[in-house]
Every structure is written in C-alpha cells, then in structure tokens.
Design an enzyme around this catalytic site. Structure first.
Site, mmCIF file in Angstrom:
data_model
loop_
_atom_site.group_PDB
_atom_site.id
_atom_site.type_symbol
_atom_site.label_atom_id
_atom_site.label_comp_id
_atom_site.label_asym_id
_atom_site.label_seq_id
_atom_site.Cartn_x
_atom_site.Cartn_y
_atom_site.Cartn_z
ATOM 1 N N GLU A 1 1.712 -11.732 5.739
ATOM 2 C CA GLU A 1 0.610 -11.051 6.446
ATOM 3 C C GLU A 1 0.914 -11.126 7.940
ATOM 4 O OE1 GLU A 1 -1.812 -9.354 5.249
ATOM 5 O OE2 GLU A 1 -2.439 -10.137 3.290
ATOM 6 N N HIS B 1 2.763 -7.144 4.318
ATOM 7 C CA HIS B 1 1.402 -6.669 4.542
ATOM 8 C C HIS B 1 0.962 -6.930 5.980
ATOM 9 C CE1 HIS B 1 0.128 -5.814 0.305
ATOM 10 N NE2 HIS B 1 1.231 -6.520 0.099
ATOM 11 N N GLU C 1 -2.281 0.249 7.742
ATOM 12 C CA GLU C 1 -1.415 -0.793 7.192
ATOM 13 C C GLU C 1 -0.220 -0.193 6.469
ATOM 14 O OE1 GLU C 1 -1.602 -4.761 4.296
ATOM 15 O OE2 GLU C 1 -3.362 -3.445 4.490
ATOM 16 N N HIS D 1 0.828 -1.206 0.000
ATOM 17 C CA HIS D 1 0.000 0.000 0.000
ATOM 18 C C HIS D 1 0.871 1.268 0.000
ATOM 19 C CE1 HIS D 1 -3.322 -2.784 0.505
ATOM 20 N NE2 HIS D 1 -2.576 -3.380 1.426
#
Length: 256
Positions: A142, A79, A24, A10
């Site tokens: 993640e 992430h 995030e 992102h």
C-alpha cells in the site's frame, strides 16, 4: 529461472480509490510497469508475468488462478491506500505462511523504505484474497494514501513513482536472489540530484543542523552515497563531500 507475478490492483470497471484527481488503478499500473522495466533492465535470471498491462478488468480469482497456473515464485500485488492516513505499509496473509513469505516481505519492505520518504506504517498481516489464495509467497503493498494531500502530491510525481518502483524491483530481486546485469550498479547507473526549488541548504555532515552553503535551482550534483535516513528525513551524500536533502519536494534524482 525465478517467476515474478506483478499484480497492479484494480483496473477497468474497478477504479479502486479515487481522490485528489488520482485513480488507484492508474497509479498501480504505472508502478507495476516501472517495476517490470527496472527488473528487466538491471537484473537477470527471471521472467515476469502481470495480471494486467493495460486498463482492463480482472477479478481477484482470475489474478490468483493465473499466477498459480503459471507457477509463479513470488506474487506482488501493488495498491494505493485510502482512509485518511499517511505512509507506506505492506501485508502478508494472516494465516499460516512459509518462512519465505516472511523473509521476502522483509526484504521488499526494507528496499521500498530506502527509496521513499513516506511514513513507515509497518509490516502487517491480513486475510486478503490475493494473499490467501496464492500458492506461492505473496505480498500486498500500500503505497501512500490517495485521499491525503501530502501523499497524493508525491503520487502525482512521475519521478516519485520511479522511486516506489525501484524499491519494489530491488526488494523483489533481493528476495529471489536475482543477479545484477553486468555494469548495473545501485539504481543501475551513476546518480545525480538536480535542485528544483529556488534555493536550498546543503550540509557539512549528515546533520540537519550543520548547514554549509546555499545552492540554487537548476544546479546538478553527483551523488556519492545513495539515499539514506537522517532523523525524520533522508539525505544524499554528494561527490563534493557535502550532503543534501533527498526530499522530492526540493530535488530531482536521476541516473545516466
């Protein structure tokens, strides 16, 4: 010279998941920068390129095109999860992949799990763009769930982000066979734990039922054995021979 491409997920106009006062895009950048710095501090024989080093917008295609044109040897996309779960998981492409893709991911997964006390959600596969369109072995990690309070509280700790980054750095180094710099040990230097709760049990053995003596907030102990799994948690072995929890809720780990 191994080429490592770090991709903080992102950024810029895309904040990613947002919850519990966290974004995030901010967390992924912190972890990626820490990973870069640990790799450069502790290892040699590599170069690092990042999809972003600040809060800038990068499309998925820009990220993979950049890595492909640079000729990266490993693409690592970082992430934070969302959706009400808990724990750590990582992904490789769900189509045809090289043996190195699998081996590299296995090493990274193992090293991250050595450093964190997130629930282990396992090694998974998915049709994500950055995995599908990268021409080199690629993994997407993640690191906890931003919308789960317990995970979010860990992600609010800079020391905990250090542990996540250390797992990534050591996993990448193992995958690519990087050599440690002279004088660099386990996490780089001698480890210590400081008690950060008013009082805390130590243990005679690596057994949660074998309580020894209570230690107090502010006391610091030399680590003889780095973090290892005991039951549903983790411990450190201290130079004194006693054992202590490795939970970042109760102790702070550091090196010097």
């Amino acid at each position: 010279m191994a080429k490592i491409y770090l991709d903080p997920g992102h950024g810029g106009t895309d904040p990613g998941a947002v919850a519990n006062g966290l974004q995030e895009k901010v967390l992924t950048l912190k972890i990626a920068l820490k990973t870069r710095d640990i790799l450069n501090r502790d290892y040699e024989g590599h170069s690092i390129r990042m999809s972003r080093t600040s809060d800038t917008t990068r499309s998925l295609s820009q990220r993979t095109n950049d890595a492909n044109s640079w000729g990266a040897d490993y693409f690592v996309s970082i992430h934070i999860n969302a959706g009400g779960g808990t724990g750590y998981e990582d992904y490789i492409y769900n189509g045809s992949v090289s043996n190195n893709t699998i081996t590299y991911r296995d090493k990274l997964h193992a090293e991250v799990m050595k450093q964190v006390d997130f629930r282990n959600r396992g090694k998974k596969r998915a049709n994500f763009h950055v995995l599908r369109q990268s021409s080199m072995p690629a993994v997407l990690t993640e690191n906890g769930f931003i919308d789960t309070t317990a995970d979010a509280n860990k992600l609010k700790s800079d020391a905990y982000l250090d542990r996540i980054a250390l797992g990534h750095a050591n996993g990448i180094a193992q995958a690519l066979g990087l050599k440690r710099k002279s004088g660099s040990g386990g996490s780089g230097k001698q480890g210590y734990v400081e008690v950060i709760t008013p009082s805390l049990w130590t243990y005679n053995t690596a057994n949660w039922d074998d309580k020894a003596v209570i230690v107090n907030e502010g006391e610091v102990f030399t680590v003889a054995r780095d973090k290892f799994k005991v039951g549903n948690g983790h411990m450190y072995q201290l130079k004194s021979g006693l054992y202590i929890t490795a939970s970042t809720q109760y102790v702070r780990y550091y090196t010097k």
